[in-house]
Design an enzyme around this catalytic site. Structure first.
Site, PDB file in Angstrom:
ATOM      1  N   ASN A  70     -30.341-106.374 -12.367  1.00 30.56           N
ATOM      2  CA  ASN A  70     -31.248-105.234 -12.504  1.00 30.56           C
ATOM      3  C   ASN A  70     -30.759-104.427 -13.705  1.00 30.56           C
ATOM      4  O   ASN A  70     -29.758-103.730 -13.614  1.00 30.56           O
ATOM      5  CB  ASN A  70     -31.195-104.412 -11.207  1.00 30.56           C
ATOM      6  N   TRP A  71     -31.479-104.553 -14.807  1.00 32.79           N
ATOM      7  CA  TRP A  71     -31.028-103.884 -16.038  1.00 32.79           C
ATOM      8  C   TRP A  71     -31.324-102.392 -16.054  1.00 32.79           C
ATOM      9  O   TRP A  71     -30.872-101.679 -16.930  1.00 32.79           O
ATOM     10  CB  TRP A  71     -31.654-104.568 -17.263  1.00 32.79           C
ATOM     11  N   LYS A  72     -32.132-101.939 -15.089  1.00 31.61           N
ATOM     12  CA  LYS A  72     -32.508-100.505 -15.014  1.00 31.61           C
ATOM     13  C   LYS A  72     -33.063-100.060 -16.376  1.00 31.61           C
ATOM     14  O   LYS A  72     -33.686-100.871 -17.067  1.00 31.61           O
ATOM     15  CB  LYS A  72     -31.311 -99.676 -14.558  1.00 31.61           C
ATOM     16  N   HIS A 105     -36.145 -99.370  -4.969  1.00 30.72           N
ATOM     17  CA  HIS A 105     -34.725 -99.175  -5.283  1.00 30.72           C
ATOM     18  C   HIS A 105     -34.372 -97.722  -4.971  1.00 30.72           C
ATOM     19  O   HIS A 105     -35.214 -96.825  -5.117  1.00 30.72           O
ATOM     20  CB  HIS A 105     -34.485 -99.503  -6.758  1.00 30.72           C
ATOM     21  N   GLU A 122     -32.889 -95.593  -6.588  1.00 28.12           N
ATOM     22  CA  GLU A 122     -33.144 -94.674  -7.712  1.00 28.12           C
ATOM     23  C   GLU A 122     -34.625 -94.323  -7.795  1.00 28.12           C
ATOM     24  O   GLU A 122     -34.977 -93.222  -8.217  1.00 28.12           O
ATOM     25  CB  GLU A 122     -32.624 -95.299  -9.023  1.00 28.12           C
ATOM     26  N   GLU A 139     -28.432-102.115  -0.275  1.00 27.88           N
ATOM     27  CA  GLU A 139     -27.645-101.432  -1.301  1.00 27.88           C
ATOM     28  C   GLU A 139     -27.229-100.052  -0.804  1.00 27.88           C
ATOM     29  O   GLU A 139     -28.024 -99.103  -0.878  1.00 27.88           O
ATOM     30  CB  GLU A 139     -28.471-101.265  -2.582  1.00 27.88           C
ATOM     31  N   GLY A 184     -23.242 -98.188  -8.739  1.00 30.24           N
ATOM     32  CA  GLY A 184     -22.716 -97.640  -9.994  1.00 30.24           C
ATOM     33  C   GLY A 184     -21.442 -96.827  -9.839  1.00 30.24           C
ATOM     34  O   GLY A 184     -21.024 -96.138 -10.757  1.00 30.24           O
ATOM     35  N   SER A 187     -22.083-102.194  -7.032  1.00 31.05           N
ATOM     36  CA  SER A 187     -20.791-102.468  -7.662  1.00 31.05           C
ATOM     37  C   SER A 187     -20.312-103.910  -7.493  1.00 31.05           C
ATOM     38  O   SER A 187     -19.114-104.154  -7.331  1.00 31.05           O
ATOM     39  CB  SER A 187     -19.729-101.476  -7.165  1.00 31.05           C
ATOM     40  N   GLY A 229     -26.331-104.446 -10.912  1.00 26.94           N
ATOM     41  CA  GLY A 229     -26.749-103.497 -11.943  1.00 26.94           C
ATOM     42  C   GLY A 229     -25.881-103.633 -13.176  1.00 26.94           C
ATOM     43  O   GLY A 229     -26.051-104.551 -13.984  1.00 26.94           O
ATOM     44  N   GLY A 230     -24.908-102.734 -13.324  1.00 26.15           N
ATOM     45  CA  GLY A 230     -24.054-102.663 -14.515  1.00 26.15           C
ATOM     46  C   GLY A 230     -23.511-104.002 -14.990  1.00 26.15           C
ATOM     47  O   GLY A 230     -23.554-104.305 -16.188  1.00 26.15           O
TER      48      GLY A 230
HETATM   49  P1  PGA Z   1     -24.520-101.546  -9.714  1.00 25.58           P
HETATM   50  O1  PGA Z   1     -26.072-101.333  -9.353  1.00 25.58           O
HETATM   51  O2  PGA Z   1     -24.241-103.014  -9.657  1.00 25.58           O
HETATM   52  O3  PGA Z   1     -24.389-100.979 -11.112  1.00 25.58           O
HETATM   53  O4  PGA Z   1     -23.741-100.778  -8.712  1.00 25.58           O
HETATM   54  C1  PGA Z   1     -26.691-102.110  -8.369  1.00 25.58           C
HETATM   55  C2  PGA Z   1     -28.154-101.722  -8.247  1.00 25.58           C
HETATM   56  O5  PGA Z   1     -28.466-100.538  -8.302  1.00 25.58           O
HETATM   57  O6  PGA Z   1     -29.030-102.598  -8.065  1.00 25.58           O
END
Ligand code: PGA
Length: 252
Positions: free
Chosen positions: A12-14, A100, A102, A170, A176, A215, A236-237
């Site tokens: 997930n590149w956000k 998600h 967010e 999640e 993050g 994470s 994500g990251g």
């Molecule tokens: P993260 O994000 O791996 O940076 O913790 C995961 C996500 O929000 O899908």
């Protein structure tokens, strides 16, 4: 005996990535091509909407699938700034992340809205990756199951089948932050979600993938991915750099 489900490693590149960052996708494709053994998992990258088409073109002859990060709950119309599930499909996307945390917090998305979006994604022929997860406060209050169970029930559309639905667990506090739940905590939440899925969908619920997200990195992927009822990761990251994402894929 738990059913064998093929893992999915999804990136997930956000709101990250410009045209030039397609080099990371290229590098990932090269690493996969050169690998002596083929990956044992499915691979997905969900870049920002601006890059879906070019990522699709780049990845179409590889095993990597492309997806969106959100879609509107209507097919088309006067919704400035939004994109529909059909547009994602038309651009080469095959999956769409929905609800998600967010989106739930930044855009006040309720499970009711998430459910409608997931139904639209499925109707357009996409596989909906529906996200659920508790905050640190909710966990501390012993409400984890109540929260994730409620989100799952409220967000799962009637059209949900194993082939068009994936659940991502999640924990909000793990996204993050570099923090991850213990293996026992992950196992407990995934087992709970599996029971709930079976209660809501019958035997179809046994086949739905449940991803863990929050994470995930190359150093913890192997441990997380072998937990019962963990059928992949939403990353994500660590999905932004080919080296890290490949490290997670290889950990399986
Ligand atoms: P993260 O994000 O791996 O940076 O913790 C995961 C996500 O929000 O899908």
């Amino acid at each position: 005996m738990a059913r064998k489900i093929k893992h999915l490693i999804a990136g997930n590149w956000k709101m990250n990535g410009l045209k030039k960052d397609i080099k990371e996708l290229r590098s990932l494709i090269t690493k996969l091509d050169k690998a002596k053994t083929k990956p044992v998992c499915d691979i997905l990258i969900c870049p920002p909407a601006t890059l879906i088409r070019s990522f699709y073109e780049e990845a179409k002859s590889s095993n990597i699938k492309i997806g969106g990060q959100d879609c509107h709950l209507q097919d088309f119309g006067a919704h400035t700034g939004d994109i529909s599930a059909h547009m994602i499909k038309d651009s080469g996307g095959r999956y769409c992340i929905i609800g998600h945390s967010e989106r739930r917090s930044d855009h006040e998305e309720t499970s009711h809205k998430v459910r409608k979006k997931a139904a639209k994604a499925q109707e357009a022929g996409l596989c909906a990756i529906i996200c659920v997860g508790e905050t640190a406060r909710e966990r501390k209050m012993g409400k984890t199951n109540q929260i994730i169970g409620g989100q799952l029930k409220g967000s799962l559309p009637e059209s949900a089948l194993a082939k068009n639905t994936i659940i991502a667990y999640e924990p909000v506090w793990a996204i993050g932050t570099g923090l991850t739940p213990t293996s026992e905590q992950v196992a407990a939440s995934h087992a709970y979600l599996r029971t709930k899925l079976i209660a809501l969908m019958g035997s179809e619920g046994e086949k739905v993938k449940i991803l863990y997200g929050g994470s995930v990195k190359p150093s913890n992927a192997a441990e997380l991915m072998t937990i019962e009822n963990v059928n992949g990761a939403l990353v994500g990251g660590a999905s932004l750099k080919a080296q890290d994402f490949y490290g997670i894929i290889k950990a399986l």
